[in-house]
Design a protein around this motif. Structure first.
Motif, PDB file in Angstrom:
ATOM      1  N   ALA A  77      18.117  38.487  37.297  1.00 60.15           N
ATOM      2  CA  ALA A  77      18.591  39.791  37.770  1.00 60.15           C
ATOM      3  C   ALA A  77      17.958  40.874  36.914  1.00 60.15           C
ATOM      4  N   GLU A  78      17.864  42.079  37.494  1.00 61.16           N
ATOM      5  CA  GLU A  78      17.325  43.215  36.735  1.00 61.16           C
ATOM      6  C   GLU A  78      18.479  43.941  36.063  1.00 61.16           C
ATOM      7  N   ILE A  79      18.372  44.044  34.729  1.00 55.64           N
ATOM      8  CA  ILE A  79      19.436  44.676  33.948  1.00 55.64           C
ATOM      9  C   ILE A  79      18.796  45.760  33.065  1.00 55.64           C
ATOM     10  N   TYR A  80      19.409  46.955  33.023  1.00 57.52           N
ATOM     11  CA  TYR A  80      18.903  48.040  32.184  1.00 57.52           C
ATOM     12  C   TYR A  80      19.228  47.766  30.721  1.00 57.52           C
ATOM     13  N   GLY A  81      18.332  48.214  29.841  1.00 61.44           N
ATOM     14  CA  GLY A  81      18.440  47.938  28.413  1.00 61.44           C
ATOM     15  C   GLY A  81      19.769  48.342  27.799  1.00 61.44           C
ATOM     16  N   HIS A  82      20.352  49.456  28.275  1.00 59.14           N
ATOM     17  CA  HIS A  82      21.593  49.907  27.635  1.00 59.14           C
ATOM     18  C   HIS A  82      22.789  49.016  28.000  1.00 59.14           C
ATOM     19  N   TRP A  83      22.538  48.011  28.861  1.00 63.42           N
ATOM     20  CA  TRP A  83      23.583  47.037  29.193  1.00 63.42           C
ATOM     21  C   TRP A  83      23.386  45.716  28.439  1.00 63.42           C
ATOM     22  N   LEU A  84      22.367  45.650  27.574  1.00 66.99           N
ATOM     23  CA  LEU A  84      22.046  44.374  26.910  1.00 66.99           C
ATOM     24  C   LEU A  84      22.225  44.475  25.403  1.00 66.99           C
ATOM     25  N   ASP A  85      22.805  43.447  24.799  1.00 65.80           N
ATOM     26  CA  ASP A  85      22.858  43.314  23.347  1.00 65.80           C
ATOM     27  C   ASP A  85      22.015  42.115  22.954  1.00 65.80           C
ATOM     28  N   PRO A  86      21.243  42.230  21.860  1.00 69.32           N
ATOM     29  CA  PRO A  86      20.465  41.062  21.425  1.00 69.32           C
ATOM     30  C   PRO A  86      21.402  39.972  20.903  1.00 69.32           C
ATOM     31  N   VAL A  87      21.020  38.727  21.128  1.00 73.79           N
ATOM     32  CA  VAL A  87      21.791  37.591  20.606  1.00 73.79           C
ATOM     33  C   VAL A  87      20.890  36.864  19.624  1.00 73.79           C
ATOM     34  N   PRO A  88      21.268  36.866  18.316  1.00 72.83           N
ATOM     35  CA  PRO A  88      20.404  36.193  17.343  1.00 72.83           C
ATOM     36  C   PRO A  88      20.402  34.688  17.590  1.00 72.83           C
ATOM     37  N   ASP A  89      19.244  34.087  17.364  1.00 76.26           N
ATOM     38  CA  ASP A  89      19.139  32.631  17.490  1.00 76.26           C
ATOM     39  C   ASP A  89      19.912  31.985  16.342  1.00 76.26           C
ATOM     40  N   THR A  90      20.821  31.108  16.685  1.00 80.80           N
ATOM     41  CA  THR A  90      21.553  30.401  15.621  1.00 80.80           C
ATOM     42  C   THR A  90      20.748  29.180  15.204  1.00 80.80           C
TER      43      THR A  90
ATOM     44  N   ILE B 113       7.767  42.215  43.522  1.00 79.94           N
ATOM     45  CA  ILE B 113       7.453  41.029  42.723  1.00 79.94           C
ATOM     46  C   ILE B 113       7.368  39.839  43.674  1.00 79.94           C
ATOM     47  N   ALA B 114       6.285  39.068  43.565  1.00 76.23           N
ATOM     48  CA  ALA B 114       6.158  37.842  44.358  1.00 76.23           C
ATOM     49  C   ALA B 114       6.517  36.669  43.461  1.00 76.23           C
ATOM     50  N   VAL B 126      18.263  37.416  47.091  1.00 76.04           N
ATOM     51  CA  VAL B 126      19.529  37.974  47.556  1.00 76.04           C
ATOM     52  C   VAL B 126      19.693  39.339  46.899  1.00 76.04           C
ATOM     53  N   CYS B 127      20.513  40.188  47.503  1.00 73.70           N
ATOM     54  CA  CYS B 127      20.909  41.428  46.836  1.00 73.70           C
ATOM     55  C   CYS B 127      22.427  41.439  46.863  1.00 73.70           C
ATOM     56  N   THR B 128      23.059  41.076  45.730  1.00 72.81           N
ATOM     57  CA  THR B 128      24.522  40.951  45.733  1.00 72.81           C
ATOM     58  C   THR B 128      25.203  42.311  45.836  1.00 72.81           C
ATOM     59  N   THR B 172      15.684  17.187  41.996  1.00 72.21           N
ATOM     60  CA  THR B 172      14.559  17.392  41.081  1.00 72.21           C
ATOM     61  C   THR B 172      13.921  18.768  41.265  1.00 72.21           C
ATOM     62  N   THR B 173      14.246  19.474  42.348  1.00 70.62           N
ATOM     63  CA  THR B 173      13.731  20.832  42.544  1.00 70.62           C
ATOM     64  C   THR B 173      14.685  21.815  41.876  1.00 70.62           C
ATOM     65  N   GLN B 174      14.137  22.712  41.062  1.00 68.88           N
ATOM     66  CA  GLN B 174      14.976  23.747  40.467  1.00 68.88           C
ATOM     67  C   GLN B 174      15.089  24.917  41.442  1.00 68.88           C
ATOM     68  N   VAL B 175      16.311  25.389  41.672  1.00 66.85           N
ATOM     69  CA  VAL B 175      16.503  26.567  42.518  1.00 66.85           C
ATOM     70  C   VAL B 175      16.570  27.796  41.622  1.00 66.85           C
ATOM     71  N   ARG B 176      15.737  28.784  41.947  1.00 65.17           N
ATOM     72  CA  ARG B 176      15.787  30.059  41.231  1.00 65.17           C
ATOM     73  C   ARG B 176      16.225  31.143  42.201  1.00 65.17           C
ATOM     74  N   VAL B 177      17.399  31.689  41.925  1.00 68.19           N
ATOM     75  CA  VAL B 177      17.928  32.773  42.741  1.00 68.19           C
ATOM     76  C   VAL B 177      17.480  34.090  42.098  1.00 68.19           C
ATOM     77  N   HIS B 178      17.033  35.034  42.920  1.00 65.90           N
ATOM     78  CA  HIS B 178      16.635  36.345  42.399  1.00 65.90           C
ATOM     79  C   HIS B 178      17.549  37.391  43.005  1.00 65.90           C
ATOM     80  N   ASP B 179      18.355  38.034  42.153  1.00 67.26           N
ATOM     81  CA  ASP B 179      19.281  39.056  42.607  1.00 67.26           C
ATOM     82  C   ASP B 179      18.606  40.417  42.415  1.00 67.26           C
ATOM     83  N   SER B 180      18.262  41.095  43.522  1.00 70.68           N
ATOM     84  CA  SER B 180      17.576  42.409  43.419  1.00 70.68           C
ATOM     85  C   SER B 180      18.596  43.474  43.056  1.00 70.68           C
ATOM     86  N   THR B 181      18.875  43.601  41.762  1.00 73.84           N
ATOM     87  CA  THR B 181      19.938  44.520  41.352  1.00 73.84           C
ATOM     88  C   THR B 181      19.463  45.943  41.093  1.00 73.84           C
TER      89      THR B 181
END
Lengths: 91, 222
Positions: A77-90, B113-114, B126-128, B172-181
């Motif tokens: 999904a497309e998420i804007y940067g101001h909605w994301l916090d970095p998660v340090p690798d443990t 994006i393709a 999908v666009c939820t 064995t097939t991975q499903v990748r869902v793309h949500d156009s947010t």
């Protein structure tokens, strides 16, 4: 790959971070550049600061837990940067 | 066949008595109901733009015609090119907006994006949040794409949804869902079907269905 968590806040307004992904951890699949912020655009503020946008990849296991249909399938999904916090690798 | 109603008496006089068309379906009611708020708003804005000389009625009609003319044939042409031209495929996967614009299918201010289906990966779009759709390549979205059922179930149980479309994927097939947010639009680049070696780009395009570019189907086989 960079691990990030979507902020779990629930503010009012035109937010495009889907509720089902809030609080969930994923990895940045790619950075998309800077885009106008829909939370301002929706209210007629066309010249507000732009926000970085990322495609974040989540596993079904992370989102739905034991109820996941197939844990290794993914959602991007497309998420804007101001909605994301970095998660340090443990180590 | 939906138009065969053998149990109905299709005697000519009966059409009018039963309010049915000659094909045996009810006549569509005239749209005599009052305009909605948004319909009034659209008419008011359109008439003002014309009155003030910003656009002409002919320009509006031409734009509607251009929008209605977009169809999955555009996307199918792009997919067939990617199947036959490896350099184009690389450009499509790197920047699908630019690659489709190359073929005359400009996406305007949005970004495309393709995502590529392979032997191990199946992508579905999908666009939820609403109904974002790559209209420059696929035309208007089908009604089911905009339903709450498709939008909510595709992120929760994509395999079950795909099975209902007739697409059973192995574990064995991975499903990748793309949500156009947000600002991206997506098209699936389906895998080229086996047995199509030597086919022309035009013949290949005829195998590419709309659903195969949404990810709810596969291309036809020759």
């Amino acid at each position: 790959m960079d691990k990030v968590r979507v902020k779990s806040m629930m503010p009012p307004g035109h937010v495009r971070a889907p509720a089902y992904l809030r609080g969930r951890t994923g990895v940045i699949e790619r950075a998309l550049g800077e885009f106008a912020n829909p939370e301002l655009l929706a209210y007629g503020h066309f010249n507000g600061p732009k926000k970085p946008l990322y495609r974040v990849r989540f596993t079904m296991a992370e989102i739905w837990g034991d109820a996941a249909e197939h844990p290794d399938d993914t959602i991007d999904a497309e998420i804007y940067g101001h909605w994301l916090d970095p998660v340090p690798d443990t180590p | 066949m939906p138009h065969d109603h053998h149990d109905h008496d299709h005697d000519h006089d009966d059409f009018h008595h039963h309010g049915m068309s000659p094909s045996g379906h009810p006549y569509r009611a005239d749209n005599d109901e009052p305009l909605s708020y948004w319909q009034v708003m659209e008419i008011a804005v359109r008439e003002l733009l014309i009155e003030k000389g910003h656009v002409t009625p002919a320009e509006i009609a031409a734009q509607i015609e251009a929008m209605d003319a977009r169809s999955p044939a555009n996307g199918a042409a792009v997919v067939a090119r990617a199947w036959t031209d490896p350099a184009f495929k690389q450009r499509l996967l790197a920047d699908a907006s630019a690659a489709s614009a190359e073929m005359g299918f400009d996406i305007g201010g949005l970004r495309l994006i393709a995502v590529e289906n392979t032997g191990d990966v199946h992508n579905v779009i999908v666009c939820t949040l609403c109904s974002c759709y790559p209209r420059n390549l696929l035309g208007l979205p089908p009604d089911w794409y905009k339903t709450r059922a498709y939008r909510s179930r595709t992120v929760r149980e994509p395999r079950k949804v795909l099975a209902e479309f007739g697409l059973d994927l192995p574990d064995t097939t991975q499903v990748r869902v793309h949500d156009s947010t947000a600002d991206m639009r997506y098209i699936v680049l389906p895998a080229r079907p086996a047995g199509t070696e030597g086919m022309s780009e035009e013949d290949l395009a005829a195998l590419v269905t709309r659903d195969s570019m949404i990810g709810t189907g596969l291309p036809k086989t020759p």
